[in-house]
Scaffold this active site. Sequence first.
Site: not given
Length: 396
Positions: A291, A310
């Site tokens: 992301h 992440c």
Amino acid sequence: YADNQYELLWKDKDAVQHLLRDYAAMVASGISKRSAQSLEQLAQLEQQEGLAYDVLLSDIFLDYLYYSQNVAQQAQRWLYSPNTYKAQQPSQENLDDWLRAIKTEQLSAFVQNLSSDNHLYRQTIQALPAMISESGISDAGKKLAINAQRLRVIPDFHNGIFVNIPSYKLTYYRDGEVVLNSRVIVGKSERKTPVMFSRLSNVVVNPPWNAPTRLINEDIIPKVRKDPSYIYRNGYTIIDGNGNTIDPYTIDWENMTAKKFPYRLRQAPSDNSALGNYKFNMPSSDAIYLHDTPKRNLFGNKKRDLSSGCVRVEKSDQLATILLKEAGWSDERKQSVLKSRKTTSASIKSDNPVFLYYVTAWVDKDQVHTLPDIYGYDKAPNLSYIDWDVLKQYVQ
């Protein structure tokens, strides 16, 4: 052997050499004490080359067959702590394929196909013999041996997104060509980014963010206890099980924990959203994805293990542009959706494998490359059980 009238199965010397070279490289990594013992037993019978030697070769092969067919799925468990690999019987399908290869005189090709096509894996294990003596292996040779096994589960760098976690770098390949290089931020040591393989499924433009339980407990609740307006200032909405919005001032934050927290905590798309402008989804049991991020100054840090697991991508806009163009989006459409702040998803039509891996040492063109061991995975195990003189003769 009974089914084959006790005929010797390992008459193909090229197959034997290839098998023992890769098996010895596996033993040098320290993942299996039992495999090291098998190699020593084989060396004791090598001059005889009779049925007993052939049977031991088959035993070694069955060990290697099970390992090679399962290591990609078990990489996180087997390759990041010593002696966690335990041999089991290969599948009947794999056994049938092996016996068929023997009968059709394709054994050498069958054994070679069990190896890795990653050119860095091959170059790295070729460097091992120079680092092995009768008394043991050098520290650099430990490090190389275990990292070679980590490399073998990664296909050669031809197509897909590759993130070597300790390098803090993403590389996107298409047909062997690099189409994007980007710095990344990976998980901190207490929230490690896992080693995994997946495929990109869709790109979300203006993604909302649902705060995970651990982050609510460790980060958000302590801040809201001091100031409930933290919820509003950071664009969060508290939502109950019926979809109703809850006023943060009506919650007893002093006695609240993540386990007791009966709500979802969602952050709306904005310039300050934790996911930035883009989220790149891929199936993951750990809910890991790539992301964007609003905290772009952090990409200037040399040490970038800062996330909750992440992978934050510095060039997320360039990555999104490539993928959205394949999905039929014009740049004008992308800019319009970004400006609207409306959450919009685009399915990815092309094949985009994603490999998150962890390699801190490798050989490329006779040069040894090393990276910091940010998660402490390279801690040298006790390898005193290995007969290095025996191992060196096979790893050549």
